[in-house]
Design a protein around this motif. Structure first.
Motif, PDB file in Angstrom:
ATOM      1  N   LEU A   1     -25.999 -29.676  65.299  1.00  0.00           N
ATOM      2  CA  LEU A   1     -26.865 -30.690  64.688  1.00  0.00           C
ATOM      3  C   LEU A   1     -26.503 -32.113  65.091  1.00  0.00           C
ATOM      4  N   THR A   2     -25.505 -32.282  65.968  1.00  0.00           N
ATOM      5  CA  THR A   2     -25.051 -33.636  66.290  1.00  0.00           C
ATOM      6  C   THR A   2     -26.126 -34.471  66.965  1.00  0.00           C
ATOM      7  N   GLY A   3     -27.090 -33.856  67.602  1.00  0.00           N
ATOM      8  CA  GLY A   3     -28.155 -34.604  68.257  1.00  0.00           C
ATOM      9  C   GLY A   3     -29.348 -34.909  67.360  1.00  0.00           C
ATOM     10  N   ALA A   4     -29.275 -34.474  66.114  1.00  0.00           N
ATOM     11  CA  ALA A   4     -30.404 -34.675  65.193  1.00  0.00           C
ATOM     12  C   ALA A   4     -30.568 -36.166  64.887  1.00  0.00           C
TER      13      ALA A   4
ATOM     14  N   ALA B   1     -35.347 -34.316  60.500  1.00  0.00           N
ATOM     15  CA  ALA B   1     -35.029 -34.453  61.924  1.00  0.00           C
ATOM     16  C   ALA B   1     -35.917 -33.471  62.668  1.00  0.00           C
ATOM     17  N   ASP B   2     -36.821 -34.000  63.484  1.00  0.00           N
ATOM     18  CA  ASP B   2     -37.743 -33.126  64.213  1.00  0.00           C
ATOM     19  C   ASP B   2     -37.657 -33.343  65.721  1.00  0.00           C
ATOM     20  N   ASN B   3     -36.510 -33.823  66.176  1.00  0.00           N
ATOM     21  CA  ASN B   3     -36.343 -34.103  67.599  1.00  0.00           C
ATOM     22  C   ASN B   3     -35.644 -32.986  68.369  1.00  0.00           C
ATOM     23  N   LEU B   4     -35.174 -31.960  67.686  1.00  0.00           N
ATOM     24  CA  LEU B   4     -34.500 -30.861  68.368  1.00  0.00           C
ATOM     25  C   LEU B   4     -35.518 -29.782  68.735  1.00  0.00           C
ATOM     26  N   PRO B   5     -35.351 -29.138  69.882  1.00  0.00           N
ATOM     27  CA  PRO B   5     -36.346 -28.158  70.321  1.00  0.00           C
ATOM     28  C   PRO B   5     -36.411 -26.929  69.408  1.00  0.00           C
ATOM     29  N   GLY B   6     -37.628 -26.611  68.962  1.00  0.00           N
ATOM     30  CA  GLY B   6     -37.880 -25.388  68.231  1.00  0.00           C
ATOM     31  C   GLY B   6     -37.451 -25.363  66.779  1.00  0.00           C
ATOM     32  N   VAL B   7     -37.077 -26.513  66.210  1.00  0.00           N
ATOM     33  CA  VAL B   7     -36.592 -26.512  64.838  1.00  0.00           C
ATOM     34  C   VAL B   7     -36.862 -27.867  64.180  1.00  0.00           C
TER      35      VAL B   7
ATOM     36  N   GLY C   1     -25.949 -29.406  52.733  1.00  0.00           N
ATOM     37  CA  GLY C   1     -26.708 -28.355  53.397  1.00  0.00           C
ATOM     38  C   GLY C   1     -27.995 -28.881  54.000  1.00  0.00           C
ATOM     39  N   THR C   2     -28.487 -28.136  54.935  1.00  0.00           N
ATOM     40  CA  THR C   2     -29.701 -28.495  55.660  1.00  0.00           C
ATOM     41  C   THR C   2     -30.639 -27.304  55.674  1.00  0.00           C
ATOM     42  N   ARG C   3     -31.881 -27.535  55.372  1.00  0.00           N
ATOM     43  CA  ARG C   3     -32.900 -26.491  55.473  1.00  0.00           C
ATOM     44  C   ARG C   3     -33.472 -26.523  56.878  1.00  0.00           C
ATOM     45  N   THR C   4     -33.755 -25.360  57.415  1.00  0.00           N
ATOM     46  CA  THR C   4     -34.262 -25.236  58.777  1.00  0.00           C
ATOM     47  C   THR C   4     -35.637 -24.577  58.746  1.00  0.00           C
ATOM     48  N   PHE C   5     -36.578 -25.175  59.467  1.00  0.00           N
ATOM     49  CA  PHE C   5     -37.942 -24.661  59.521  1.00  0.00           C
ATOM     50  C   PHE C   5     -38.401 -24.546  60.967  1.00  0.00           C
ATOM     51  N   GLU C   6     -39.276 -23.595  61.220  1.00  0.00           N
ATOM     52  CA  GLU C   6     -39.962 -23.559  62.510  1.00  0.00           C
ATOM     53  C   GLU C   6     -40.982 -24.692  62.493  1.00  0.00           C
ATOM     54  N   PRO C   7     -41.226 -25.335  63.638  1.00  0.00           N
ATOM     55  CA  PRO C   7     -42.157 -26.471  63.668  1.00  0.00           C
ATOM     56  C   PRO C   7     -43.539 -26.158  63.096  1.00  0.00           C
ATOM     57  N   ALA C   8     -44.073 -24.972  63.351  1.00  0.00           N
ATOM     58  CA  ALA C   8     -45.407 -24.633  62.828  1.00  0.00           C
ATOM     59  C   ALA C   8     -45.385 -24.530  61.306  1.00  0.00           C
ATOM     60  N   ALA C   9     -44.326 -23.976  60.741  1.00  0.00           N
ATOM     61  CA  ALA C   9     -44.208 -23.875  59.291  1.00  0.00           C
ATOM     62  C   ALA C   9     -44.089 -25.263  58.671  1.00  0.00           C
ATOM     63  N   TRP C  10     -43.303 -26.132  59.297  1.00  0.00           N
ATOM     64  CA  TRP C  10     -43.161 -27.502  58.782  1.00  0.00           C
ATOM     65  C   TRP C  10     -44.493 -28.246  58.848  1.00  0.00           C
TER      66      TRP C  10
END
Length: 66
Positions: free
Chosen positions: A3-6, A25-31, A43-52
């Motif tokens: 997540l360091t690049g988020a 943070a929506d700059n990482l590929p696929g997440v 903690g961090t919640r993770t979503f697929e871009p389409a779901a978000w």
């Protein structure tokens, strides 16, 4: 997951008085990552871009709650 690049940004709906805030943070590929600004290490919640995108679209229709 690394997540360091988020690049985090605060929600445009977050208040400036320390209220309920989320960061996205929506700059990482696929997440899309979401976290609480009051507990960034909690903690961090993770979503697929389409779901978000579906969540954001629905939130725009429903509008503010409370």
């Amino acid at each position: 997951m690394e997540l360091t690049g988020a690049r985090w940004r605060k929600s445009t709906r977050s208040s400036g008085n320390g209220g309920d805030c989320v960061e996205v943070a929506d700059n990482l590929p696929g997440v899309v990552l979401v976290r609480d600004t009051r507990d960034r290490d909690g903690g961090t919640r993770t979503f697929e871009p389409a779901a978000w995108a579906g969540f954001v679209d629905l939130a725009k229709v429903i509008g503010p709650v409370g």
